[in-house]
Each structure stands twice: as structure tokens, then as C-alpha cells.
Design a protein around this motif. Structure first.
Motif, PDB file in Angstrom:
ATOM      1  N   GLU A 106      -5.784   0.864  17.902  1.00  0.00           N
ATOM      2  CA  GLU A 106      -5.196  -0.226  18.735  1.00  0.00           C
ATOM      3  C   GLU A 106      -4.415  -1.248  17.740  1.00  0.00           C
ATOM      4  O   GLU A 106      -3.581  -1.782  18.314  1.00  0.00           O
ATOM      5  N   GLU A 107      -4.813  -1.375  16.366  1.00  0.00           N
ATOM      6  CA  GLU A 107      -4.337  -2.652  15.897  1.00  0.00           C
ATOM      7  C   GLU A 107      -3.169  -2.100  15.091  1.00  0.00           C
ATOM      8  O   GLU A 107      -2.830  -1.802  13.779  1.00  0.00           O
ATOM      9  N   VAL A 108      -2.136  -1.942  15.794  1.00  0.00           N
ATOM     10  CA  VAL A 108      -0.831  -1.079  15.581  1.00  0.00           C
ATOM     11  C   VAL A 108      -0.068  -2.036  14.366  1.00  0.00           C
ATOM     12  O   VAL A 108       0.293  -1.477  13.226  1.00  0.00           O
ATOM     13  N   PHE A 109       0.186  -3.285  14.842  1.00  0.00           N
ATOM     14  CA  PHE A 109       1.014  -4.051  13.752  1.00  0.00           C
ATOM     15  C   PHE A 109       0.341  -4.407  12.339  1.00  0.00           C
ATOM     16  O   PHE A 109       0.901  -4.461  11.417  1.00  0.00           O
ATOM     17  N   TYR A 110      -0.986  -4.364  12.654  1.00  0.00           N
ATOM     18  CA  TYR A 110      -1.960  -4.684  11.307  1.00  0.00           C
ATOM     19  C   TYR A 110      -1.650  -3.654  10.412  1.00  0.00           C
ATOM     20  O   TYR A 110      -1.529  -3.739   9.142  1.00  0.00           O
ATOM     21  N   ASN A 111      -2.121  -2.400  11.028  1.00  0.00           N
ATOM     22  CA  ASN A 111      -2.066  -1.280  10.242  1.00  0.00           C
ATOM     23  C   ASN A 111      -0.698  -1.070   9.498  1.00  0.00           C
ATOM     24  O   ASN A 111      -0.494  -0.560   8.371  1.00  0.00           O
ATOM     25  N   ALA A 112       0.502  -1.304  10.424  1.00  0.00           N
ATOM     26  CA  ALA A 112       1.674  -0.874   9.844  1.00  0.00           C
ATOM     27  C   ALA A 112       2.092  -2.085   8.510  1.00  0.00           C
ATOM     28  O   ALA A 112       2.559  -1.600   7.838  1.00  0.00           O
ATOM     29  N   ALA A 113       1.720  -3.200   8.754  1.00  0.00           N
ATOM     30  CA  ALA A 113       2.057  -4.152   7.850  1.00  0.00           C
ATOM     31  C   ALA A 113       1.205  -3.816   6.774  1.00  0.00           C
ATOM     32  O   ALA A 113       1.661  -4.080   5.432  1.00  0.00           O
ATOM     33  N   ARG A 114      -0.050  -3.437   6.862  1.00  0.00           N
ATOM     34  CA  ARG A 114      -0.898  -2.984   5.437  1.00  0.00           C
ATOM     35  C   ARG A 114       0.040  -2.128   4.722  1.00  0.00           C
ATOM     36  O   ARG A 114      -0.075  -1.827   3.379  1.00  0.00           O
ATOM     37  N   TYR A 115       0.427  -0.845   5.434  1.00  0.00           N
ATOM     38  CA  TYR A 115       1.008   0.129   4.895  1.00  0.00           C
ATOM     39  C   TYR A 115       2.398  -0.364   4.014  1.00  0.00           C
ATOM     40  O   TYR A 115       2.286   0.180   2.835  1.00  0.00           O
ATOM     41  N   TYR A 116       3.193  -0.854   4.856  1.00  0.00           N
ATOM     42  CA  TYR A 116       4.719  -1.308   4.207  1.00  0.00           C
ATOM     43  C   TYR A 116       4.235  -2.149   2.986  1.00  0.00           C
ATOM     44  O   TYR A 116       4.819  -1.995   2.072  1.00  0.00           O
ATOM     45  N   HIS A 117       3.346  -3.135   3.102  1.00  0.00           N
ATOM     46  CA  HIS A 117       2.920  -4.191   1.863  1.00  0.00           C
ATOM     47  C   HIS A 117       2.618  -3.143   0.668  1.00  0.00           C
ATOM     48  O   HIS A 117       2.922  -3.286  -0.520  1.00  0.00           O
ATOM     49  N   ALA A 118       1.767  -2.204   1.135  1.00  0.00           N
ATOM     50  CA  ALA A 118       1.227  -1.310  -0.199  1.00  0.00           C
ATOM     51  C   ALA A 118       2.315  -0.561  -0.474  1.00  0.00           C
ATOM     52  O   ALA A 118       2.283  -0.049  -2.183  1.00  0.00           O
ATOM     53  N   TYR A 119       3.237   0.067  -0.016  1.00  0.00           N
ATOM     54  CA  TYR A 119       4.170   1.023  -0.605  1.00  0.00           C
ATOM     55  C   TYR A 119       5.563   0.528  -0.895  1.00  0.00           C
ATOM     56  O   TYR A 119       6.424   0.989  -1.730  1.00  0.00           O
ATOM     57  N   TYR A 120       5.823  -0.587  -0.231  1.00  0.00           N
ATOM     58  CA  TYR A 120       7.157  -1.228  -0.551  1.00  0.00           C
ATOM     59  C   TYR A 120       6.952  -2.442  -0.946  1.00  0.00           C
ATOM     60  O   TYR A 120       8.124  -3.187  -1.474  1.00  0.00           O
ATOM     61  N   GLY A 121       5.856  -3.111  -0.781  1.00  0.00           N
ATOM     62  CA  GLY A 121       5.783  -4.700  -1.402  1.00  0.00           C
ATOM     63  C   GLY A 121       5.852  -4.431  -3.207  1.00  0.00           C
ATOM     64  O   GLY A 121       5.530  -3.407  -3.555  1.00  0.00           O
ATOM     65  N   HIS A 122       6.187  -5.574  -3.696  1.00  0.00           N
ATOM     66  CA  HIS A 122       6.406  -5.607  -5.164  1.00  0.00           C
ATOM     67  C   HIS A 122       5.094  -5.464  -5.819  1.00  0.00           C
ATOM     68  O   HIS A 122       4.125  -5.991  -5.424  1.00  0.00           O
ATOM     69  N   LYS A 123       5.038  -4.831  -6.929  1.00  0.00           N
ATOM     70  CA  LYS A 123       3.756  -4.323  -7.572  1.00  0.00           C
ATOM     71  C   LYS A 123       3.878  -5.083  -9.104  1.00  0.00           C
ATOM     72  O   LYS A 123       3.091  -4.433  -9.932  1.00  0.00           O
ATOM     73  N   THR A 124       4.597  -5.982  -9.120  1.00  0.00           N
ATOM     74  CA  THR A 124       4.899  -6.788 -10.540  1.00  0.00           C
ATOM     75  C   THR A 124       3.956  -7.849 -10.718  1.00  0.00           C
ATOM     76  O   THR A 124       3.484  -8.343  -9.821  1.00  0.00           O
ATOM     77  N   ASP A 125       3.510  -7.681 -11.906  1.00  0.00           N
ATOM     78  CA  ASP A 125       2.310  -8.945 -12.202  1.00  0.00           C
ATOM     79  C   ASP A 125       3.013 -10.160 -11.942  1.00  0.00           C
ATOM     80  O   ASP A 125       3.998 -10.470 -12.388  1.00  0.00           O
ATOM     81  N   PRO A 126       2.191 -11.031 -11.093  1.00  0.00           N
ATOM     82  CA  PRO A 126       2.532 -12.245 -10.714  1.00  0.00           C
ATOM     83  C   PRO A 126       2.912 -13.316 -11.932  1.00  0.00           C
ATOM     84  O   PRO A 126       4.073 -14.062 -11.725  1.00  0.00           O
TER      85      PRO A 126
END
Length: 304
Positions: A106-126
Motif C-alpha cells: 500500500e505504500e506505493v510512493f515510498y517504495n517507488a522513491a526508495r527504489y529510484y534513489h537506490a538505482y538512479y541516485g548518485h553513489k559518489t562519495d559526498p
């Protein structure tokens, strides 16, 4: 007016929101991971399988469906799905997200946000991002300072005062003898450039750029700067608060300059006689400063 408002098309933001809701209703959240399939079912393992079992299952299926082993087109499609499922389940973070999406569909938007952050968010050292940002900002700052400095120098070189100084320097170098014969303008420009390099032009507000004044360098040297300031304050406290020693000339100048709220450049440009007079007034003391300000106001009224 009300009719016009009612006929307006919905905003872009509203359309995007409606589209997201529609997509969320059309397919379950876990579909963003393995399409309509279950990642565990694709690998043939249970949700409680450990990392070793998941890895073993993937290698077994890859030998069966890999395009090099199986030329069937359908086998290639299945291999892509198996490989994607393994990429999700082999990583503890993404597997935890996937398990959460299964347990909380039921937590559609939360799950989608976590997925896209994990796969498309930058993984560069801050830290590397911060260093790069400081470098870019410092580079722009340095270029801007050079542009302002060159523009100011160009304007100063057009003034009669600068040309007179240049002429005086030329007379000084030639021993008072000026060559009236000018061979060509190119030689004149060359001589002018050589003479202008000898003139130190200090333009307030457009000083020559310095690497030490760049924001990136100042941030990197911040621990040293703070340590230096702390040491200076400690020495000041020991010398003038504990030992009660008289103020040195430089420290008296500093106290006078801060009491008058003058920029450091403006203070050192004051005539030495006036500067000595101000220092000897001990303006850092409240009574002396009030007396000095009263004298200034009285002098200003008298001139009016």
C-alpha cells in the motif's frame, strides 16, 4: 471570471500527480523491481534464502539460460530477468527494500522513491562532491576576480593621472632625455607595456587576485586559521590581562582601528602624524572615545 477559471486546463504538476497515481493503481509497487514477476520465484528460491543459496541458484540458471549456452530467443529474455532479480537480491540494501515493498504494497510512493534513489541516485562519495564543488566555485571566483581586475586596470590606464605617471617614469629611466623620434607605434606600445609593469597599481575593490583568498583555500586552511586566532587571543590575554604589560605599537594600532571601525586598508592609508595622534588618544577606552567623538561633532558644527 469564474467560468474562465473553470475552463482552464489543469497545471503540469497536477497532471504529473494524476499520472503517478494512475501508474501506481495499475501495477503493484514490486513491479518496478522485477516487472510482474516475483524476484524470488525467478531464481527459484524462498524469501528466507540466504546469500549463498541465492548465488548458487543464479549460477545454475545462468548456465541454463545464458545466450552463449542457449540460442533460444525466449531463453535470452528469461536470462535478463534472472540477472535483474539476482542484482536486486544479492545486495542486502535493495533486498531489504524489495522485502519491504512485498510486505507493504500500500505504500506505493515510498517504495517507488526508495527504489529510484537506490538505482538512479548518485553513489559518489559526498566528500569528493564537496571538494569538487569547492574547486569549481574557487575557479569561478578566481576568473571573476581576474576579470574585474583587468577591467579596472584598463579603465585606470585611460586616465590622465596614469599617463602622467607613465611619462614621469619614462623620463626617470631615460635620465630626463626624451627621444622625440618615434619609429613606429608597435615600439611605443612595447615601451609602454614595459613601463606599466613597473607601476604598482593598487585599486581598492579590484585587487590583484590571490590564491590564498579563494573560498576553497580558506576552507581548507580553516583549522590552521582558527588555531592561529586562538593562539593570538591566548597570547593577548596573557600579555595584557595577566601580566598587565603596556600595549605594543602594532597592538595599539589594532585597538584604535577597531575602535574607529575602520577597514585595515583605510587605517594604513592614514597619514602617519594623524595615526600617531589617534593612537596616543587611547580611543579603545570608552571615556576617551566619547571625548573624541564630541570633539569631532564640535569641529563639524564649527565648519558649517
Amino acid at each position: 471570471m469564474m467560468v474562465a477559471r473553470a475552463l482552464r486546463p489543469p497545471s503540469t504538476l497536477l497532471l504529473l500527480l494524476l499520472l503517478c497515481v494512475l501508474l501506481a493503481l495499475l501495477s503493484p509497487t514490486r513491479a518496478i523491481y522485477c516487472d510482474e514477476d516475483d524476484c524470488y520465484d525467478l531464481l527459484g528460491v524462498s524469501q528466507t534464502a540466504n546469500a549463498s543459496e541465492i548465488k548458487k541458484a543464479y549460477y545454475k540458471l545462468s548456465l541454463k539460460y545464458h545466450p552463449d549456452k542457449n540460442p533460444d530467443p525466449e531463453s535470452r529474455k528469461l536470462f535478463v530477468k534472472v540477472a535483474n532479480a539476482y542484482e536486486i537480491l544479492k545486495d542486502e540494501a535493495t533486498r531489504e527494500q524489495y522485502d519491504y515493498a512485498i510486505a507493504h504494497p500500500e505504500e506505493v510512493f515510498y517504495n517507488a522513491a526508495r527504489y529510484y534513489h537506490a538505482y538512479y541516485g548518485h553513489k559518489t562519495d559526498p566528500r569528493l562532491v564537496l571538494v569538487g564543488l569547492l574547486f569549481v566555485v574557487s575557479a569561478f571566483q578566481y576568473l571573476n576576480q581576474w576579470s574585474r581586475y583587468n577591467q579596472a586596470i584598463s579603465m585606470v590606464k585611460k586616465t590622465p593621472a596614469y599617463k602622467n605617471r607613465l611619462r614621469a617614469l619614462e623620463l626617470e629611466r631615460s635620465g630626463g632625455v626624451v627621444n622625440k623620434k618615434k619609429n613606429n607605434k608597435q615600439m611605443d606600445k612595447k615601451v609602454e607595456e614595459e613601463l606599466s609593469n613597473e607601476l604598482e597599481l593598487q585599486i581598492h575593490g579590484s585587487e590583484k587576485p590571490s590564491v590564498w583568498k579563494l573560498i576553497g583555500v580558506q576552507i581548507l586552511l580553516l583549522p590552521y586559521t582558527l588555531g592561529k586566532i586562538s593562539f593570538w587571543r591566548l597570547c593577548w590575554f596573557w600579555r595584557y590581562q595577566i601580566k598587565k604589560a603596556p600595549y605594543s605599537w602594532n597592538d595599539a594600532c589594532y585597538l584604535t582601528q577597531t575602535s574607529l571601525k575602520l577597514p585595515i586598508d583605510a587605517w594604513w592609508n592614514i597619514d602617519e602624524t594623524v595615526k600617531n595622534n589617534l593612537v596616543h588618544k587611547h580611543l579603545w577606552k570608552k571615556d576617551n572615545m566619547e571625548r573624541y567623538q564630541a570633539e569631532i561633532r564640535k569641529e563639524s558644527k564649527r565648519r558649517r
